[in-house]
Enzyme design. Structure first.
Site, PDB file in Angstrom:
ATOM      1  N   SER A   1      36.030  42.237  46.820  1.00 36.12           N
ATOM      2  CA  SER A   1      35.051  41.173  46.576  1.00 36.12           C
ATOM      3  C   SER A   1      33.996  41.151  47.689  1.00 36.12           C
ATOM      4  O   SER A   1      33.373  42.147  47.972  1.00 36.12           O
ATOM      5  CB  SER A   1      35.776  39.832  46.412  1.00 36.12           C
ATOM      6  OG  SER A   1      34.940  38.864  45.849  1.00 36.12           O
TER       7      SER A   1
ATOM      8  N   ASP B   1      36.446  40.651  39.610  1.00 31.17           N
ATOM      9  CA  ASP B   1      36.703  40.516  41.048  1.00 31.17           C
ATOM     10  C   ASP B   1      38.013  41.174  41.493  1.00 31.17           C
ATOM     11  O   ASP B   1      39.074  40.957  40.908  1.00 31.17           O
ATOM     12  CB  ASP B   1      36.736  39.024  41.392  1.00 31.17           C
ATOM     13  CG  ASP B   1      36.712  38.770  42.875  1.00 31.17           C
ATOM     14  OD1 ASP B   1      37.760  38.941  43.529  1.00 31.17           O
ATOM     15  OD2 ASP B   1      35.651  38.395  43.396  1.00 31.17           O
TER      16      ASP B   1
END
Length: 313
Positions: free
Chosen positions: A43, A156
């Site tokens: 991320s 993510d």
């Protein structure tokens, strides 16, 4: 490992706007003479790590420190679709910092973690466009639209591997320095945070208060209905508070479980609970928290003399 040079891996964890703390951690590593041989990120960790390995780190830090409140709204280009945030403006800004470059052409081995939305498995992105890998890794479900990659929808990386220690080892690291941005967040997302109003936030882990004052036409006329205000702790949490809190809980539990089975040699855990999910304008504060946490970790570790000057790019 005695008698040969240790290969150092740096695993940068997920954490949205708290990820600017990674910049402070890397600066502290530089000051200590520690140069990683492998960098991986999940991320926001993938985003900062990409800036470091693409030799655009100074520009990225300057850019992050220069972000102001209204820049956040412009960068996030809020709209409805696969997520509240499309991310095109953000990626254009990152392209200005790093330029178009493939992972194979970087100065250091690098990988980003994403998650296969259908299969629920982590995906290691180790080749191809650096910016595309970052975009997939930062696609927080519900906030940022997913990315199509090789017939898969990717989201993510923090969903499956918030602090990618195992990926570092898979890429050959003997010693892993890991950065966990979410160690002090669980339970903070639904408290009465009126005392934090001077920071300009509606709630820790929620949206800054400036979003609530934006004309709803900026938010497609519908998003404003979802951003409930809270007057005190007795009120139910708003949508973004619930989303952020849920992500915090999930990532905390996954991180604990994965690191119990494969702990890093050095764990750096900045205290960042005061930084909200999308408060990217608080870079200076986050960077300092990262530097402070790294320096504390160095003092409590006997690895530093062994690692300083030991590795090379």
């Amino acid at each position: 490992m005695a008698g040969r040079r240790l290969k150092i891996g740096l695993a940068l964890g997920s954490g949205a706007a708290r990820g600017w703390a990674h910049i402070g951690v890397i600066r502290a590593l530089e000051d200590a003479g520690i140069k990683p041989d492998v960098v991986v990120g999940s991320s926001i960790g993938a985003l900062v790590g990409a800036g470091y390995v693409s030799d655009s780190f100074d520009r990225m830090e300057e850019w992050a420190r220069g972000i102001r409140t209204w820049d956040v709204m412009r960068l996030l280009d809020v709209r409805l679709g696969g997520g509240l945030i499309e991310g095109d403006n953000l990626m254009r800004s990152l392209k200005k910092q790093m330029g178009p470059i493939d992972i194979e052409d970087l100065s250091l081995p690098f990988a980003a973690v994403a998650t296969d939305l259908e299969a629920g498995r982590e995906v290691w992105l180790r080749e191809g466009s650096l910016l595309d890998a970052v975009r997939a890794s930062i696609a927080v479900p519900g906030l940022m639209s997913p990315v199509r990659h090789e017939e898969r929808w990717l989201v993510d990386g923090g969903l499956t591997d918030p602090v990618p220690v195992s990926l570092c080892r898979a890429m050959g690291a003997d010693v892993v320095i890991a950065v966990n941005l979410n160690s002090d967040l669980v339970g903070r997302h639904v408290r009465d945070l009126r005392g934090a109003a001077h920071h300009g936030i509606d709630g820790e882990g929620g949206l800054p208060e400036w979003v609530e004052g934006v004309d709803e036409r900026w938010l497609d006329g519908r998003l404003g209905k979802w951003l409930e205000k809270r007057s005190n702790g007795a009120e139910p949490p708003g949508m973004l508070d619930v989303m952020a809190g849920s992500i915090n809980i999930m990532q905390d539990r996954i991180t604990r479980s994965r690191m119990a089975g494969d702990p890093p040699e050095l764990l750096i855990s900045p205290k960042l609970s005061q930084i909200g999910l999308l408060e990217f304008e608080r870079a200076a504060e986050s960077i300092q928290c990262g530097r402070d946490a790294a320096e504390r970790a160095f003092k409590g570790s006997d690895l530093l003399p062994e690692l300083s000057g030991e590795s090379s790019r």
